[in-house]
Design a protein around this motif. Structure first.
Motif, mmCIF file in Angstrom:
data_model
loop_
_atom_site.group_PDB
_atom_site.id
_atom_site.type_symbol
_atom_site.label_atom_id
_atom_site.label_comp_id
_atom_site.label_asym_id
_atom_site.label_seq_id
_atom_site.Cartn_x
_atom_site.Cartn_y
_atom_site.Cartn_z
ATOM 1 N N VAL A 85 -4.734 31.203 -18.478
ATOM 2 C CA VAL A 85 -4.041 31.722 -20.108
ATOM 3 C C VAL A 85 -3.367 30.820 -19.584
ATOM 4 O O VAL A 85 -2.976 30.322 -18.536
ATOM 5 C CB VAL A 85 -3.934 32.699 -19.788
ATOM 6 C CG1 VAL A 85 -5.262 33.715 -20.491
ATOM 7 C CG2 VAL A 85 -3.375 33.511 -19.515
ATOM 8 N N LEU A 86 -2.190 30.741 -20.859
ATOM 9 C CA LEU A 86 -1.379 29.979 -21.229
ATOM 10 C C LEU A 86 -0.525 30.822 -20.991
ATOM 11 O O LEU A 86 0.139 31.597 -22.110
ATOM 12 C CB LEU A 86 -1.013 28.725 -22.214
ATOM 13 C CG LEU A 86 0.084 28.321 -23.344
ATOM 14 C CD1 LEU A 86 0.134 27.331 -21.921
ATOM 15 C CD2 LEU A 86 -0.300 27.816 -24.508
ATOM 16 N N ASP A 87 0.448 31.464 -20.064
ATOM 17 C CA ASP A 87 1.459 32.159 -19.500
ATOM 18 C C ASP A 87 2.636 30.865 -19.331
ATOM 19 O O ASP A 87 3.015 29.980 -19.607
ATOM 20 C CB ASP A 87 0.705 32.952 -18.511
ATOM 21 C CG ASP A 87 0.892 31.710 -17.395
ATOM 22 O OD1 ASP A 87 0.653 30.382 -16.638
ATOM 23 O OD2 ASP A 87 -0.082 32.402 -15.858
ATOM 24 N N GLU A 88 4.172 32.039 -18.803
ATOM 25 C CA GLU A 88 4.937 31.097 -18.453
ATOM 26 C C GLU A 88 4.839 29.727 -17.723
ATOM 27 O O GLU A 88 5.706 28.919 -17.867
ATOM 28 C CB GLU A 88 5.652 31.978 -18.291
ATOM 29 C CG GLU A 88 7.715 31.868 -18.698
ATOM 30 C CD GLU A 88 8.327 32.637 -18.448
ATOM 31 O OE1 GLU A 88 9.836 32.782 -18.030
ATOM 32 O OE2 GLU A 88 8.100 34.149 -17.620
ATOM 33 N N ALA A 89 4.146 30.893 -16.084
ATOM 34 C CA ALA A 89 4.008 29.400 -15.272
ATOM 35 C C ALA A 89 4.005 28.513 -16.424
ATOM 36 O O ALA A 89 3.998 27.015 -15.458
ATOM 37 C CB ALA A 89 3.315 29.924 -14.375
ATOM 38 N N ALA A 90 2.517 27.599 -17.001
ATOM 39 C CA ALA A 90 1.628 26.898 -17.686
ATOM 40 C C ALA A 90 2.924 26.198 -18.536
ATOM 41 O O ALA A 90 2.628 24.803 -18.279
ATOM 42 C CB ALA A 90 0.636 27.481 -18.273
ATOM 43 N N LEU A 91 3.431 26.870 -19.265
ATOM 44 C CA LEU A 91 4.061 26.363 -20.066
ATOM 45 C C LEU A 91 4.920 25.561 -19.676
ATOM 46 O O LEU A 91 6.111 24.746 -19.759
ATOM 47 C CB LEU A 91 4.781 27.279 -21.171
ATOM 48 C CG LEU A 91 4.277 27.448 -21.972
ATOM 49 C CD1 LEU A 91 4.974 29.527 -22.975
ATOM 50 C CD2 LEU A 91 4.052 26.416 -22.691
#
Length: 197
Positions: free
Chosen positions: A48-54
């Motif tokens: 999922v698009l989470d803080e780490a991915a962002l």
């Protein structure tokens, strides 16, 4: 011809949307030397698009940590599949009036500013142009054309946003309403597929 099939049901087996997507792909590929790539988002869930991915996505490529580079590479692989496809077939069941979390994660992965869309003075422009898209939409109840069909506007809006404007929908509804309704839904879906492909 390159065909990309996206199965977004939470079930890898026994999914009605996957069954319909398989039928559409078989018809599109019939009589051609098509290369078919299938991605089962239940068997291979995308993060999922989470803080780490962002953080990874907004960090310049030459400044990313190995972990950030690896995370961005996961999205890059999905974008490359879409870019290479001539035809995209999506199995999209309705869960609680919307798309599945699996499909939402795929949408989040392929929406990349400057790559699959861009902002212009006259508004956003989708960059995934010139592709044919078929979406097999399955539901337990009857929602098409009614106020509870909030799934269809989401699908149309997102696909158009990234430039996928040539979209055909195949509907199969009533799968939670008993065997007769299921048989009727399947027969109607067959007629739709035959008319579209």
């Amino acid at each position: 011809m390159n065909i990309l099939q996206i199965n977004s049901s939470a079930r890898s087996t026994g999914s009605e949307s996957t069954r319909l997507a398989d039928e559409i792909v078989a018809r599109v590929a019939a009589g051609t030397a098509a290369n078919v790539v299938r991605r089962d988002l239940a068997a291979e869930p995308h993060p999922v698009l989470d803080e780490a991915a962002l953080q990874a996505l907004f960090t310049p490529a030459d400044q990313r940590t190995p972990a950030q580079a690896a995370r961005v590479a996961l999205d890059d692989a999905l974008i490359a599949q879409v870019q290479a496809a001539d035809v995209i077939v999506i199995g999209a069941p309705m869960y609680n009036f919307g798309i599945t979390v699996q499909l939402k994660s795929w949408f989040d992965a392929i929406a990349r500013a400057g790559v699959t869309f861009r902002y212009t003075a006259s508004g956003p422009e989708g960059l995934l142009k010139g592709k044919k898209v078929y979406v097999a939409v399955t539901r337990g109840g009857l929602h098409k054309g009614g106020p509870t069909d909030v799934q269809l506007p989401h699908l149309r809006t997102f696909l158009s946003f990234v430039g996928l404007d040539d979209v055909q929908f195949v509907f199969s509804e009533g799968h939670g309403m008993g065997p007769d309704a299921v048989a009727r839904a399947r027969a109607e879906a067959q007629q739709q597929i035959a008319a579209l492909v």
